[in-house]
Design an enzyme around this catalytic site. Structure first.
Site, PDB file in Angstrom:
ATOM      1  N   VAL A  20      22.171 -14.784  14.422  1.00 51.47           N
ATOM      2  CA  VAL A  20      22.298 -13.342  14.655  1.00 51.47           C
ATOM      3  C   VAL A  20      21.448 -12.917  15.852  1.00 51.47           C
ATOM      4  O   VAL A  20      21.910 -12.176  16.735  1.00 51.47           O
ATOM      5  CB  VAL A  20      21.927 -12.533  13.380  1.00 51.47           C
ATOM      6  CG1 VAL A  20      22.005 -11.038  13.646  1.00 51.47           C
ATOM      7  CG2 VAL A  20      22.858 -12.916  12.222  1.00 51.47           C
ATOM      8  N   LYS A  74      18.009  -7.466   3.908  1.00 56.06           N
ATOM      9  CA  LYS A  74      18.239  -6.694   2.670  1.00 56.06           C
ATOM     10  C   LYS A  74      17.241  -7.010   1.573  1.00 56.06           C
ATOM     11  O   LYS A  74      16.902  -6.141   0.763  1.00 56.06           O
ATOM     12  CB  LYS A  74      19.669  -6.912   2.158  1.00 56.06           C
ATOM     13  CG  LYS A  74      19.996  -8.357   1.843  1.00 56.06           C
ATOM     14  CD  LYS A  74      20.878  -8.956   2.889  1.00 56.06           C
ATOM     15  CE  LYS A  74      20.894 -10.465   2.797  1.00 56.06           C
ATOM     16  NZ  LYS A  74      21.752 -11.116   3.731  1.00 56.06           N
ATOM     17  N   GLY A 125      28.854 -21.208   7.371  1.00 57.46           N
ATOM     18  CA  GLY A 125      27.726 -20.359   7.779  1.00 57.46           C
ATOM     19  C   GLY A 125      27.645 -19.034   7.050  1.00 57.46           C
ATOM     20  O   GLY A 125      26.942 -18.136   7.491  1.00 57.46           O
ATOM     21  N   LYS A 136      21.703  -5.451  -1.746  1.00 51.96           N
ATOM     22  CA  LYS A 136      22.546  -4.532  -0.975  1.00 51.96           C
ATOM     23  C   LYS A 136      22.878  -3.277  -1.807  1.00 51.96           C
ATOM     24  O   LYS A 136      22.848  -2.155  -1.300  1.00 51.96           O
ATOM     25  CB  LYS A 136      23.824  -5.257  -0.535  1.00 51.96           C
ATOM     26  CG  LYS A 136      23.525  -6.396   0.450  1.00 51.96           C
ATOM     27  CD  LYS A 136      24.711  -7.341   0.648  1.00 51.96           C
ATOM     28  CE  LYS A 136      24.370  -8.462   1.604  1.00 51.96           C
ATOM     29  NZ  LYS A 136      25.364  -9.540   1.622  1.00 51.96           N
TER      30      LYS A 136
HETATM   31  N1  HSE Z   1      24.918 -14.497   2.669  1.00 48.44           N
HETATM   32  C1  HSE Z   1      25.549 -13.228   2.805  1.00 48.44           C
HETATM   33  C2  HSE Z   1      26.947 -13.335   2.212  1.00 48.44           C
HETATM   34  C3  HSE Z   1      25.711 -12.787   4.232  1.00 48.44           C
HETATM   35  O1  HSE Z   1      27.393 -14.407   1.838  1.00 48.44           O
HETATM   36  O2  HSE Z   1      27.585 -12.312   2.123  1.00 48.44           O
HETATM   37  C4  HSE Z   1      24.618 -11.936   4.746  1.00 48.44           C
HETATM   38  O3  HSE Z   1      24.374 -10.815   3.974  1.00 48.44           O
END
Ligand code: HSE
Length: 445
Positions: free
Chosen positions: A14, A101, A181, A199
């Site tokens: 990122v 988050k 990824g 989240k």
């Molecule tokens: N690891 C998270 C997901 C992505 O699989 O949604 C980043 O928030």
């Protein structure tokens, strides 16, 4: 033209994308903000093999104590170190942008208190490329939010999709998600529901001003799901999704993350692969569904840069959407006790196939006031997922010698206390061979 110098802490996928996008799209970024935003410095634990053309350092203070740096972008991950970085940035009056988050789930209200007017942006912390923070804080800010329901973790949604569409094994699908990824460095957070819960807590702060903590809410993941559960769902016209749910009823807020069976024709049921989607119902606007990439370098960078630009425009909204001297919404909205949540439930029991077992089980459910809506029996043969993976220890050698079957049932509406009590009692039965597995059936109304 005024300039803003940005230091990027964490030059991974990122971070690299943030630096490149700030450079590649500088024309549009300047045109939209009236400011020249310069990625001035990258901080990384290891500065070898970084494919960016800005100076790099391994020393955090080169950014945090540097008077030339106006803004800190934190892309490190974890909780404690990023929180320390945030505090130091704010102490030094540097604007702070984060995609983290987990850190916000634990420390968002401390940051809001400590920032003393210094802007904080966190659009990228929830659902990567979907601008859901700005949607809740700005776009829908005239509404009382009645509910938020969403697929907030791409890794678990990818695994569920692969298991449902291609009959893939849980482990194989997880490996694929990691290779692509999507998963966190520690995929446990994706799989056990924690990432979605982080989240959800951020979104519910924006929508309801509620100070809920991670430990206050139901958080369950996708572990333990087997093909028989998926088959049952399909036969009853449901899809299985891991949802984050915030639902306001009267003055109580029901907050939770867990697997749900949802109508297969609903929009959320059609969100497949690593995509995320969030349904928000506002009292004036009705339902909106916000769909997009929940992860990925350039997608997340897009959200990070939207925060940088908002701060550059000098038009930042209150961090969590409420002006600091407004009457606390805590007085209006309280977190609903977990026990009060009510739902229909799907339950899978692995039991000995012998006379009387069904009546013992039905009796326990009846004692807890739970009414069965449908029930089917399936062979739990040698090839079943549960047997291959030995996901639970069998209770006794004696019971192993009997034929075993799965009882798959759904209930009418009851509350969490009833189902949890019944499941505990069922697990104590000699005839029940594994820990009962449960999924809540969400009606999406
Ligand atoms: N690891 C998270 C997901 C992505 O699989 O949604 C980043 O928030």
């Amino acid at each position: 033209m005024k300039t803003i110098n940005v230091a990027i802490i964490g030059v991974g996928v990122v971070g690299t994308s943030v630096i490149k996008t700030l450079q590649d799209n500088q024309d549009i970024i300047s045109a939209r903000t009236g400011v020249k935003i310069i990625p001035k410095l990258g901080i990384a634990r290891n500065i070898k093999n970084k494919y960016v053309n800005i100076p790099l350092s391994t020393n955090l203070d080169d950014a945090l104590e540097n008077p030339e740096i106006d803004m800190i972008v934190e892309l490190v991950g974890g909780v404690d170190l990023p929180f320390q970085i945030a505090l130091k940035a704010l102490t030094n009056k540097k604007s702070f942008v984060t995609a983290n988050k987990a850190m916000l789930a634990y420390h968002r209200y401390e940051l809001e208190t400590q920032r003393q007017g210094t802007p904080i942006g966190f659009e990228a912390s929830v659902c990567g490329g979907i601008p859901i923070i700005k949607i809740l804080r700005d776009g829908l800010c005239a509404n009382h939010i009645l509910s938020i329901r969403g697929i907030m973790n791409g890794t678990s949604n990818y695994i569920l999709t692969q298991m449902s569409h291609t009959n893939a094994d849980f482990e194989v699908a997880l490996k694929q998600a990691q290779n692509l990824g999507y998963a966190e460095a520690d995929p446990t957070l994706d799989i056990n529901g924690s990432d979605s819960a982080h989240k959800l807590l951020i979104l519910s702060s924006l929508a309801y001003g509620i100070h809920a903590k991670v430990e206050d809410i139901i958080i369950e993941g996708i572990e333990g799901l087997i093909p028989e559960d998926i088959q049952f769902a399909k036969e009853h016209d449901y899809a299985i999704k891991l949802l984050g749910i915030a639902k306001k009823q009267d003055n109580e807020l029901d907050l939770r993350v867990h697997l749900c069976m949802i109508p297969k024709d609903s929009m959320l049921a059609k969100v497949d692969g690593a995509m995320n989607a969030i349904s928000v119902i506002g009292d004036k606007v009705g339902e909106g569904l916000y769909y997009g990439a929940g992860a990925g370098g350039s997608e997340t960078a897009s959200s990070v840069i939207s925060d940088i630009m908002e701060i550059a425009r000098n038009k930042t909204a209150p961090m969590l959407g409420y002006v600091s001297n407004s009457q606390s919404l805590e007085q209006v909205v309280m977190l609903a006790p977990k026990e009060k949540i009510s739902s229909r439930y799907y339950v899978r029991l692995k039991v000995n196939d012998k006379p009387g077992v069904l009546s013992i089980i039905a009796n326990i459910l009846a004692i807890w006031g739970i009414s069965i809506q449908s029930l089917i029996q399936r062979n739990a043969n040698e090839n079943s997922y549960a047997n291959q993976h030995e996901i639970q220890h069998k209770k006794s050698q004696q019971n192993q010698n009997l034929e075993s079957v799965f009882l798959l049932l759904s209930t009418h509406i009851c509350c969490e206390t009833q189902i949890q009590g019944a499941l505990k009692e069922l697990y104590n039965l000699q005839e029940v061979l594994e820990k009962p597995f449960m999924i809540r059936i969400e009606q999406l109304t």
